[in-house]
Write a protein that holds these residues in place. Structure first.
Motif, PDB file in Angstrom:
ATOM      1  N   MET A   1      72.824 -47.281 -20.871  1.00 41.45           N
ATOM      2  CA  MET A   1      73.656 -46.726 -20.181  1.00 41.45           C
ATOM      3  C   MET A   1      74.009 -45.261 -20.544  1.00 41.45           C
ATOM      4  SD  MET A   1      76.692 -49.789 -20.222  1.00 41.45           S
ATOM      5  CE  MET A   1      77.855 -48.695 -19.260  1.00 41.45           C
ATOM      6  N   LEU A   2      74.063 -44.942 -21.777  1.00 41.23           N
ATOM      7  CA  LEU A   2      74.075 -43.529 -22.140  1.00 41.23           C
ATOM      8  C   LEU A   2      72.897 -42.594 -21.643  1.00 41.23           C
ATOM      9  CD1 LEU A   2      75.523 -43.933 -25.588  1.00 41.23           C
ATOM     10  CD2 LEU A   2      76.447 -42.633 -24.026  1.00 41.23           C
ATOM     11  N   ALA A   3      71.627 -43.249 -21.543  1.00 41.12           N
ATOM     12  CA  ALA A   3      70.443 -42.619 -21.204  1.00 41.12           C
ATOM     13  C   ALA A   3      70.599 -42.168 -19.473  1.00 41.12           C
ATOM     14  CB  ALA A   3      69.242 -43.575 -21.391  1.00 41.12           C
ATOM     15  N   ARG A   4      71.418 -42.977 -18.988  1.00 42.13           N
ATOM     16  CA  ARG A   4      71.558 -42.526 -17.231  1.00 42.13           C
ATOM     17  C   ARG A   4      72.757 -41.704 -16.989  1.00 42.13           C
ATOM     18  NH1 ARG A   4      67.216 -43.285 -14.331  1.00 42.13           N
ATOM     19  NH2 ARG A   4      68.703 -43.804 -12.628  1.00 42.13           N
TER      20      ARG A   4
ATOM     21  N   SER B   1      83.385 -54.974 -21.496  1.00 38.95           N
ATOM     22  CA  SER B   1      83.537 -53.851 -21.084  1.00 38.95           C
ATOM     23  C   SER B   1      83.909 -52.972 -21.992  1.00 38.95           C
ATOM     24  CB  SER B   1      84.214 -53.587 -19.724  1.00 38.95           C
ATOM     25  OG  SER B   1      83.625 -54.423 -18.671  1.00 38.95           O
ATOM     26  N   ALA B   2      85.156 -53.525 -22.856  1.00 38.47           N
ATOM     27  CA  ALA B   2      85.743 -52.683 -23.936  1.00 38.47           C
ATOM     28  C   ALA B   2      84.628 -52.195 -24.974  1.00 38.47           C
ATOM     29  CB  ALA B   2      86.950 -53.189 -24.385  1.00 38.47           C
TER      30      ALA B   2
ATOM     31  N   ILE C   1      80.182 -46.041 -26.186  1.00 39.46           N
ATOM     32  CA  ILE C   1      79.720 -44.742 -25.260  1.00 39.46           C
ATOM     33  C   ILE C   1      80.836 -43.582 -25.733  1.00 39.46           C
ATOM     34  CG2 ILE C   1      80.045 -43.895 -22.706  1.00 39.46           C
ATOM     35  CD1 ILE C   1      79.028 -46.471 -21.864  1.00 39.46           C
ATOM     36  N   ALA C   2      81.998 -44.006 -25.882  1.00 47.42           N
ATOM     37  CA  ALA C   2      83.087 -42.965 -26.414  1.00 47.42           C
ATOM     38  C   ALA C   2      82.611 -42.315 -27.587  1.00 47.42           C
ATOM     39  CB  ALA C   2      84.308 -43.725 -26.647  1.00 47.42           C
ATOM     40  N   LYS C   3      82.288 -43.271 -28.632  1.00 46.43           N
ATOM     41  CA  LYS C   3      81.704 -42.795 -30.084  1.00 46.43           C
ATOM     42  C   LYS C   3      80.521 -41.836 -29.784  1.00 46.43           C
ATOM     43  CE  LYS C   3      80.610 -44.466 -34.680  1.00 46.43           C
ATOM     44  NZ  LYS C   3      80.343 -45.468 -35.357  1.00 46.43           N
TER      45      LYS C   3
END
Length: 265
Positions: free
Chosen positions: A120-123, A151-152, A158-160
């Protein structure tokens, strides 16, 4: 300072040999896929709609749209602009991504959060300015039954990685909803009516905020639409959606056609 996780990695690998979560092939280390399974994942292609990521037709003259044309918007979004402010999907929902989601969501393989969130981060584009990351909520009964909100888990990673504040309880599902599988668009919307709201105690954080809404799978968009509606009702200025897999049949057809064309060339 000793990195205990890194120090214990060889021991973990000895006790639990790294395996591809899709096919079981041996891997060099945990947290990935084998080369063969990597190649089966279908990624959203370009050009695509700047608002919903729906694939756009090529010009037909051999010209490939460049980044300067990335602001193009599809006809459905022009006719009925979405409530959200963009979608970033890591993969399209095909059999390989489905297996990963089922193992993560219902198979209790929570360690897959690392792999899925990295994809997800890559996109995910660079998020300019101040943002909050908010996961799609589960009703407390489903959370108690499953033991975690998938989802959490993704939102936390992702937040980190991005260094963005996580507000894990910004949204709450105040009434249980049935499984949405097999329901039409109208029935899904009715099932979710009044089910999701912004938590009153988070009103101050959401007012004027830019929010990245995180979910595992985006199907019809009914659930995320209810979340976006609740966030904007609470005063959020922008809401962008990030998901691991997205159901978008026309994008899958386009990706397959491009792959065939590349092989033929």
């Amino acid at each position: 300072m000793v990195n205990f996780a890194a120090a214990l990695e060889p021991v973990v690998d000895l006790v639990f040999p790294p395996r591809c979560p899709l096919c079981g092939e041996a891997l060099a280390r945990h947290g990935g896929l084998c080369a063969a399974c990597w190649s089966t994942l279908v990624l959203p292609g370009e050009p695509s709609c700047a608002r919903c990521q729906r694939p756009l037709a090529h010009h037909g003259d051999g010209h490939e749209p460049d980044e300067g044309e990335s602001g193009l918007v599809c006809a459905p979004c022009l006719a009925q602009p979405p409530r959200h402010d963009g979608i970033s999907a890591a993969t399209l929902y095909t059999e390989p991504s489905r297996k990963l989601v089922l193992a993560f969501k219902h198979g209790r393989k929570v360690a897959l959060a690392g792999l899925l969130s990295r994809l997800m981060l890559a996109r995910l584009p660079v998020l300019e300015g101040a943002w909050l990351i908010v996961p799609v909520p589960l009703h407390r009964w489903r959370l108690w039954k499953r033991g975690y909100n998938q989802s959490a888990l993704l939102a936390t990673r992702i937040a980190k990685a991005r260094g963005v504040p996580l507000v894990v309880d910004a949204l709450e599902r105040i009434k249980p909803t049935p499984s949405l599988g097999g329901l039409g668009r109208r029935a899904r919307a009715q099932a979710l009516s009044g089910a999701i709201r912004a938590r009153p105690s988070r009103a101050g954080q959401l007012l004027g905020a830019q929010v990245l809404l995180v979910d595992d799978v985006l199907t019809s968009g009914a659930t995320t639409d209810a979340c976006v509606r609740a966030l904007k009702k609470a005063g959020a200025a922008r809401v962008r959606i990030a998901c691991f897999a997205r159901v978008l049949d026309e994008a899958i057809d386009d990706a397959r056609a491009n792959a065939v064309e590349a092989m033929a060339g």
